[in-house]
Design an enzyme around this catalytic site. Structure first.
Site, PDB file in Angstrom:
ATOM      1  N   THR A 146       0.834  -1.197   0.000  1.00 15.59           N
ATOM      2  CA  THR A 146       0.000   0.000   0.000  1.00 15.59           C
ATOM      3  C   THR A 146       0.872   1.251   0.000  1.00 15.59           C
ATOM      4  O   THR A 146       2.096   1.172  -0.176  1.00 15.59           O
ATOM      5  CB  THR A 146      -1.024  -0.042   1.168  1.00 15.59           C
ATOM      6  N   LYS A 204       3.251   1.428  -3.778  1.00 16.69           N
ATOM      7  CA  LYS A 204       2.584   0.700  -4.864  1.00 16.69           C
ATOM      8  C   LYS A 204       3.293   0.834  -6.216  1.00 16.69           C
ATOM      9  O   LYS A 204       3.255  -0.077  -7.024  1.00 16.69           O
ATOM     10  CB  LYS A 204       1.132   1.177  -5.012  1.00 16.69           C
ATOM     11  N   ASN A 257      -0.560  -3.862  -5.903  1.00 14.40           N
ATOM     12  CA  ASN A 257      -1.013  -3.931  -4.501  1.00 14.40           C
ATOM     13  C   ASN A 257      -0.905  -5.337  -3.919  1.00 14.40           C
ATOM     14  O   ASN A 257      -1.166  -5.536  -2.741  1.00 14.40           O
ATOM     15  CB  ASN A 257      -2.454  -3.402  -4.352  1.00 14.40           C
ATOM     16  N   ASP A 270      -6.907  -3.936  -6.908  1.00 13.22           N
ATOM     17  CA  ASP A 270      -7.798  -2.840  -6.496  1.00 13.22           C
ATOM     18  C   ASP A 270      -8.942  -2.635  -7.504  1.00 13.22           C
ATOM     19  O   ASP A 270     -10.115  -2.649  -7.128  1.00 13.22           O
ATOM     20  CB  ASP A 270      -7.015  -1.524  -6.361  1.00 13.22           C
ATOM     21  N   GLY A 314     -12.290  12.316  -9.942  1.00 18.34           N
ATOM     22  CA  GLY A 314     -10.958  12.117  -9.366  1.00 18.34           C
ATOM     23  C   GLY A 314     -10.054  11.392 -10.342  1.00 18.34           C
ATOM     24  O   GLY A 314     -10.534  10.662 -11.221  1.00 18.34           O
ATOM     25  N   ALA A 315      -8.732  11.619 -10.201  1.00 17.41           N
ATOM     26  CA  ALA A 315      -7.769  11.011 -11.123  1.00 17.41           C
ATOM     27  C   ALA A 315      -6.472  10.660 -10.402  1.00 17.41           C
ATOM     28  O   ALA A 315      -5.384  10.775 -10.956  1.00 17.41           O
ATOM     29  CB  ALA A 315      -7.506  11.948 -12.294  1.00 17.41           C
ATOM     30  N   GLY A 316      -6.569  10.225  -9.154  1.00 18.11           N
ATOM     31  CA  GLY A 316      -5.388   9.797  -8.398  1.00 18.11           C
ATOM     32  C   GLY A 316      -5.099   8.323  -8.660  1.00 18.11           C
ATOM     33  O   GLY A 316      -5.582   7.745  -9.640  1.00 18.11           O
ATOM     34  N   ALA A 348      -6.123   5.654  -7.085  1.00 15.44           N
ATOM     35  CA  ALA A 348      -7.298   4.777  -7.015  1.00 15.44           C
ATOM     36  C   ALA A 348      -8.086   4.866  -8.316  1.00 15.44           C
ATOM     37  O   ALA A 348      -8.543   3.852  -8.856  1.00 15.44           O
ATOM     38  CB  ALA A 348      -8.168   5.187  -5.832  1.00 15.44           C
ATOM     39  N   TYR A 405     -14.670   4.078   2.143  1.00 12.73           N
ATOM     40  CA  TYR A 405     -15.396   3.043   2.901  1.00 12.73           C
ATOM     41  C   TYR A 405     -15.572   3.427   4.372  1.00 12.73           C
ATOM     42  O   TYR A 405     -16.272   2.736   5.113  1.00 12.73           O
ATOM     43  CB  TYR A 405     -14.702   1.679   2.786  1.00 12.73           C
ATOM     44  N   GLY A 419     -17.715   1.940  -0.777  1.00 12.91           N
ATOM     45  CA  GLY A 419     -16.348   1.494  -1.024  1.00 12.91           C
ATOM     46  C   GLY A 419     -15.940   0.265  -0.219  1.00 12.91           C
ATOM     47  O   GLY A 419     -14.902  -0.344  -0.495  1.00 12.91           O
TER      48      GLY A 419
HETATM   49  P1  ATR Z   1      -5.603   7.880  -4.106  1.00 12.79           P
HETATM   50  O1  ATR Z   1      -4.410   7.007  -4.282  1.00 12.79           O
HETATM   51  O2  ATR Z   1      -6.482   7.516  -2.946  1.00 12.79           O
HETATM   52  O3  ATR Z   1      -6.383   8.019  -5.374  1.00 12.79           O
HETATM   53  P2  ATR Z   1      -4.391  10.443  -4.606  1.00 12.79           P
HETATM   54  O4  ATR Z   1      -3.555   9.811  -5.677  1.00 12.79           O
HETATM   55  O5  ATR Z   1      -3.767  11.409  -3.674  1.00 12.79           O
HETATM   56  O6  ATR Z   1      -5.046   9.328  -3.689  1.00 12.79           O
HETATM   57  O7  ATR Z   1      -5.657  11.137  -5.317  1.00 12.79           O
HETATM   58  C1  ATR Z   1      -6.623  11.858  -4.623  1.00 12.79           C
HETATM   59  C2  ATR Z   1      -7.729  12.312  -5.597  1.00 12.79           C
HETATM   60  O8  ATR Z   1      -8.681  13.082  -4.843  1.00 12.79           O
HETATM   61  C3  ATR Z   1      -7.238  13.237  -6.691  1.00 12.79           C
HETATM   62  O9  ATR Z   1      -8.056  13.078  -7.837  1.00 12.79           O
HETATM   63  C4  ATR Z   1      -7.436  14.617  -6.092  1.00 12.79           C
HETATM   64  O10 ATR Z   1      -7.547  15.665  -7.015  1.00 12.79           O
HETATM   65  P3  ATR Z   1      -6.215  16.414  -7.611  1.00 12.79           P
HETATM   66  O11 ATR Z   1      -5.621  15.444  -8.603  1.00 12.79           O
HETATM   67  O12 ATR Z   1      -6.720  17.644  -8.228  1.00 12.79           O
HETATM   68  O13 ATR Z   1      -5.310  16.644  -6.420  1.00 12.79           O
HETATM   69  C5  ATR Z   1      -8.768  14.395  -5.389  1.00 12.79           C
HETATM   70  N1  ATR Z   1      -8.996  15.371  -4.323  1.00 12.79           N
HETATM   71  C6  ATR Z   1      -8.483  15.347  -3.063  1.00 12.79           C
HETATM   72  N2  ATR Z   1      -8.914  16.420  -2.360  1.00 12.79           N
HETATM   73  C7  ATR Z   1      -9.723  17.132  -3.203  1.00 12.79           C
HETATM   74  C8  ATR Z   1     -10.491  18.342  -3.077  1.00 12.79           C
HETATM   75  N3  ATR Z   1     -10.505  19.032  -1.932  1.00 12.79           N
HETATM   76  N4  ATR Z   1     -11.207  18.762  -4.141  1.00 12.79           N
HETATM   77  C9  ATR Z   1     -11.208  18.054  -5.308  1.00 12.79           C
HETATM   78  N5  ATR Z   1     -10.505  16.927  -5.490  1.00 12.79           N
HETATM   79  C10 ATR Z   1      -9.772  16.460  -4.463  1.00 12.79           C
END
Ligand code: ATR
Length: 287
Positions: free
Chosen positions: A67, A71, A92, A107, A132-134, A136, A231, A252
């Site tokens: 984790t 990763k 993972n 995942d 979102g685009a992180g 996950a 979750y 989740g």
């Molecule tokens: P994970 O591995 O859990 O996906 P991450 O890679 O840090 O964690 O990604 C977090 C996601 O939540 C991203 O899409 C982030 O948006 P940014 O790419 O713009 O940073 C989104 N996120 C977190 N806090 C946010 C907020 N306050 N408003 C909008 N998007 C948010």
């Protein structure tokens, strides 16, 4: 649990690991099936993943989950990657196959299994929106594409990260992917056309339970599936709002459960005892 010289050890590499529910979930499953395995969390400092990977071989661990923050970094120390892990660019789960370390990513597969088994939703041929685009989002988007999703629309505060995921999907899978700006005007038609909307951001996660992704829920068509990767809490504010708008919802918790179940199956070759694992997670979340 009686640990002997024959007990197979699996575990978790991360930093921190103290908050993880995986030990309870996996150890409950091993007990249920009387499998001589135990699952141990290992806090691995951010700069020591190389030694930790070598320790999987040296200590003959059967495998590990990986984790945050390892990763991506662990990939350099593995012998082989599954096709989904290669596309996602993150691992993972590692299986130790007689000293050869094979990396998987369960995942996204866990999310797709949760969609199918918990929500009765098959993504094949459908259009989905990811908020979102992180990391996950990337795992979920790639696996949705591999599962035959027709169109994946990604919306993110930072569009560049969404564009990177879209590029991977358009270049390497049959699915069509696009980025949309996070405005009501551009989202409205996409949300109307989508069979499901998935929050992959951390917005709404404990302890900031009053937050939710900035999507006007009156854009949602009743009957649309709204899923959250968060979750804790199990019913996020986003899911509560979606429910009030007449949507079907998916927590989740299902993804957490099924990513673990798939890892369990990779390590043991046995079908995971889902209900026992779900009960273990639910008990921990209530504590
Ligand atoms: P994970 O591995 O859990 O996906 P991450 O890679 O840090 O964690 O990604 C977090 C996601 O939540 C991203 O899409 C982030 O948006 P940014 O790419 O713009 O940073 C989104 N996120 C977190 N806090 C946010 C907020 N306050 N408003 C909008 N998007 C948010």
């Amino acid at each position: 649990m009686g640990i002997t010289g024959k007990t197979k050890v699996v575990g978790l590499f991360g930093y921190p690991v103290a908050h993880s529910f995986s030990p309870q979930m996996h150890n409950a499953a091993f007990r249920q099936l009387s499998l001589d395995y135990c699952y141990v969390p290992f806090p691995v400092n951010p700069d020591r993943i190389c030694e930790a990977a070598a320790a999987v071989r040296a200590l003959s661990l059967a495998g590990v989950n990986v984790t945050v923050p390892h990763k991506q970094g662990v990939i350099a120390y593995l012998d082989e990657l599954s096709s989904e892990a290669r596309l996602i660019g993150a691992v993972n789960t590692i299986v130790n196959k007689e000293g050869r370390l094979v990396g998987y990513n369960t995942d996204g597969q866990g999310f797709v299994r949760s969609l199918r088994t918990d929500a009765g939703f098959d993504p094949k041929g459908k259009s989905l929106i990811l908020l979102g685009a992180g990391g996950a989002a990337r795992g979920v988007a790639v696996q949705l594409a591999l599962a035959g999703t027709r169109k994946i629309t990604i919306v993110n505060r930072t569009p560049k990260k969404a564009e990177e995921i879209v590029q991977v999907i358009n270049e390497h899978t049959q699915a069509e992917a696009e980025v949309l700006p996070w405005t009501a005007e551009s989202l409205a038609p996409a949300v109307r056309a989508a069979a499901a909307v998935v929050n992959t951001t951390s917005l709404g996660m404990h302890p900031r339970e009053e937050e939710a992704p900035p999507l006007e829920t009156d854009l949602l068509v009743p009957g649309t599936l709204v899923a959250d990767l968060v979750y804790n809490p199990v019913r996020t504010l986003f899911l509560q709002k979606a429910e009030a708008a007449g949507c079907q919802t998916l927590s989740g918790l299902g993804m957490l459960l099924h990513q673990g179940a798939i890892a369990f199956e990779l390590w043991t070759g046995c079908t995971a005892p889902i209900q026992v694992m779900r009960d273990a997670l639910t008990k921990e979340l209530k504590n």
